[in-house]
Structures are given as structure tokens and as C-alpha cells.
Design a protein around this motif. Structure first.
Motif, PDB file in Angstrom:
ATOM      1  N   ARG A 283       0.833  -1.206   0.000  1.00  0.00           N
ATOM      2  CA  ARG A 283       0.000   0.000   0.000  1.00  0.00           C
ATOM      3  C   ARG A 283       0.873   1.264   0.000  1.00  0.00           C
ATOM      4  O   ARG A 283       0.629   2.204  -0.758  1.00  0.00           O
ATOM      5  CB  ARG A 283      -0.946   0.016   1.194  1.00  0.00           C
ATOM      6  CG  ARG A 283      -1.875   1.240   1.193  1.00  0.00           C
ATOM      7  CD  ARG A 283      -2.872   1.246   2.339  1.00  0.00           C
ATOM      8  NE  ARG A 283      -3.926   0.277   2.090  1.00  0.00           N
ATOM      9  CZ  ARG A 283      -4.122  -0.831   2.804  1.00  0.00           C
ATOM     10  NH1 ARG A 283      -3.361  -1.125   3.828  1.00  0.00           N
ATOM     11  NH2 ARG A 283      -5.116  -1.645   2.497  1.00  0.00           N
ATOM     12  N   ALA A 284       1.893   1.292   0.839  1.00  0.00           N
ATOM     13  CA  ALA A 284       2.780   2.464   0.917  1.00  0.00           C
ATOM     14  C   ALA A 284       3.492   2.698  -0.415  1.00  0.00           C
ATOM     15  O   ALA A 284       3.584   3.839  -0.886  1.00  0.00           O
ATOM     16  CB  ALA A 284       3.787   2.284   2.047  1.00  0.00           C
ATOM     17  N   ALA A 285       3.974   1.624  -1.038  1.00  0.00           N
ATOM     18  CA  ALA A 285       4.653   1.761  -2.330  1.00  0.00           C
ATOM     19  C   ALA A 285       3.673   2.192  -3.413  1.00  0.00           C
ATOM     20  O   ALA A 285       4.010   3.006  -4.279  1.00  0.00           O
ATOM     21  CB  ALA A 285       5.329   0.447  -2.711  1.00  0.00           C
ATOM     22  N   GLN A 286       2.448   1.681  -3.355  1.00  0.00           N
ATOM     23  CA  GLN A 286       1.441   2.057  -4.346  1.00  0.00           C
ATOM     24  C   GLN A 286       1.109   3.546  -4.226  1.00  0.00           C
ATOM     25  O   GLN A 286       0.974   4.239  -5.228  1.00  0.00           O
ATOM     26  CB  GLN A 286       0.182   1.208  -4.176  1.00  0.00           C
ATOM     27  CG  GLN A 286      -0.834   1.442  -5.280  1.00  0.00           C
ATOM     28  CD  GLN A 286      -2.092   0.626  -5.086  1.00  0.00           C
ATOM     29  OE1 GLN A 286      -2.530   0.385  -3.965  1.00  0.00           O
ATOM     30  NE2 GLN A 286      -2.687   0.205  -6.188  1.00  0.00           N
ATOM     31  N   GLU A 287       1.009   4.037  -2.995  1.00  0.00           N
ATOM     32  CA  GLU A 287       0.737   5.459  -2.796  1.00  0.00           C
ATOM     33  C   GLU A 287       1.884   6.314  -3.318  1.00  0.00           C
ATOM     34  O   GLU A 287       1.666   7.377  -3.889  1.00  0.00           O
ATOM     35  CB  GLU A 287       0.485   5.745  -1.314  1.00  0.00           C
ATOM     36  CG  GLU A 287      -0.848   5.208  -0.829  1.00  0.00           C
ATOM     37  CD  GLU A 287      -1.027   5.286   0.682  1.00  0.00           C
ATOM     38  OE1 GLU A 287      -0.139   5.834   1.387  1.00  0.00           O
ATOM     39  OE2 GLU A 287      -2.065   4.787   1.171  1.00  0.00           O
ATOM     40  N   LYS A 288       3.114   5.849  -3.144  1.00  0.00           N
ATOM     41  CA  LYS A 288       4.284   6.615  -3.576  1.00  0.00           C
ATOM     42  C   LYS A 288       4.480   6.565  -5.090  1.00  0.00           C
ATOM     43  O   LYS A 288       4.770   7.577  -5.714  1.00  0.00           O
ATOM     44  CB  LYS A 288       5.535   6.103  -2.874  1.00  0.00           C
ATOM     45  CG  LYS A 288       6.782   6.875  -3.227  1.00  0.00           C
ATOM     46  CD  LYS A 288       7.965   6.462  -2.387  1.00  0.00           C
ATOM     47  CE  LYS A 288       9.171   7.318  -2.756  1.00  0.00           C
ATOM     48  NZ  LYS A 288      10.333   7.005  -1.941  1.00  0.00           N
ATOM     49  N   TYR A 289       4.322   5.372  -5.687  1.00  0.00           N
ATOM     50  CA  TYR A 289       4.656   5.199  -7.110  1.00  0.00           C
ATOM     51  C   TYR A 289       3.449   5.107  -8.038  1.00  0.00           C
ATOM     52  O   TYR A 289       3.607   5.189  -9.253  1.00  0.00           O
ATOM     53  CB  TYR A 289       5.535   3.963  -7.290  1.00  0.00           C
ATOM     54  CG  TYR A 289       6.856   4.082  -6.582  1.00  0.00           C
ATOM     55  CD1 TYR A 289       7.877   4.886  -7.096  1.00  0.00           C
ATOM     56  CD2 TYR A 289       7.097   3.413  -5.388  1.00  0.00           C
ATOM     57  CE1 TYR A 289       9.092   5.012  -6.445  1.00  0.00           C
ATOM     58  CE2 TYR A 289       8.316   3.524  -4.732  1.00  0.00           C
ATOM     59  CZ  TYR A 289       9.303   4.333  -5.266  1.00  0.00           C
ATOM     60  OH  TYR A 289      10.507   4.452  -4.614  1.00  0.00           O
TER      61      TYR A 289
END
Length: 135
Positions: free
Chosen positions: A41-47
Motif C-alpha cells: 500500500r505504501a509503495a502504491q501510494e508513492k509510485y
């Protein structure tokens, strides 16, 4: 540019990577399996990726179910991960060549000193990109 994520699921740890559609690696990391949903989720929000390429090996079905529940909008493609560990070891040694006395021993006779799961994730995503985006 559109991004794509790669995941090599495992019992205790997972390889995870985010690549641009042109194959450039933006981020790669070995994550704890228990933090899978939070990390993705954190990576999806960032990238901003909408597609995740997941290897079909160890605990793949469990990881797929967990991510589908936590991130229902994420498109997950499960792919064959045949020989990716061998390829990942080679990629590891290219990225992090042996130093000191270790450089005297052929890398084919050495075991990387750290997990290579993140390199597997890169390989899975790269394969998918090559097979599905003909530009």
C-alpha cells in the motif's frame, strides 16, 4: 510514466520491487511477509502502480488472497517464477560484486550474503514488461 510492481512471496520474507514500464528499477527491497499489505500500500501510494506481478512459488496463493482483500483495486498477475532464483543470484553479483578475498572465488561457487528475493521481484516484473508492452 506508468509503473508496475513485482512480488516474490515467501513464508517469512518477500522480494518487492517497483519498475517503470521502460524497465527502470525505481525501488527494490526485501520485506517481511507479515507487513505485506502495509508495504505494498505504501509503495502504491508513492509510485502509483495499478498492476502487481506475483511469482507463483512459496505462499503465492496466501499472498494473493491477502493483497486482494487489502487492495481490491490492484490488478495482480500471477506468473511462473521458474529459474528466477538462479537469475537473481547472477543479478545480485552484478549489482554487488564480491570484495576482498571473495573476489578471488568465482561467484558461481558463492552464495550471496543477503537474500536475493528483491532481485527475483525485479526479474518477474521485467519479464512481464518484455512480454506485454511492445513499444
Amino acid at each position: 510514466m506508468e509503473c508496475i510492481a513485482g512480488l516474490d512471496p515467501g513464508r517469512d520474507k518477500c522480494g518487492f520491487a517497483v519498475l517503470q514500464r521502460d524497465g527502470k528499477v525505481l525501488w527494490q527491497k526485501v520485506i517481511e511477509t507479515k507487513a505485506l499489505e502495509r508495504e505494498v500500500r505504501a509503495a502504491q501510494e508513492k509510485y502509483g502502480f495499478t498492476r502487481l506481478i506475483e511469482g507463483n512459488g512459496t505462499t503465492s496463493k496466501e499472498a494473493h488472497a491477502r493483497l486482494t482483500r487489502a487492495l481490491p483495486e490492484l490488478i495482480i498477475n500471477v506468473v511462473d517464477e521458474y529459474r528466477t532464483t538462479d537469475l537473481a543470484k547472477k543479478a545480485y553479483w552484478r549489482a554487488k560484486p564480491p570484495r576482498g578475498w571473495r573476489r578471488l572465488i568465482p561467484v558461481t561457487m558463492q552464495v550471496p550474503p543477503e537474500p536475493v528475493d528483491d532481485f527475483v521481484a525485479v526479474i518477474l516484473a521485467t519479464r512481464y514488461i518484455k512480454e506485454n508492452y511492445h513499444e
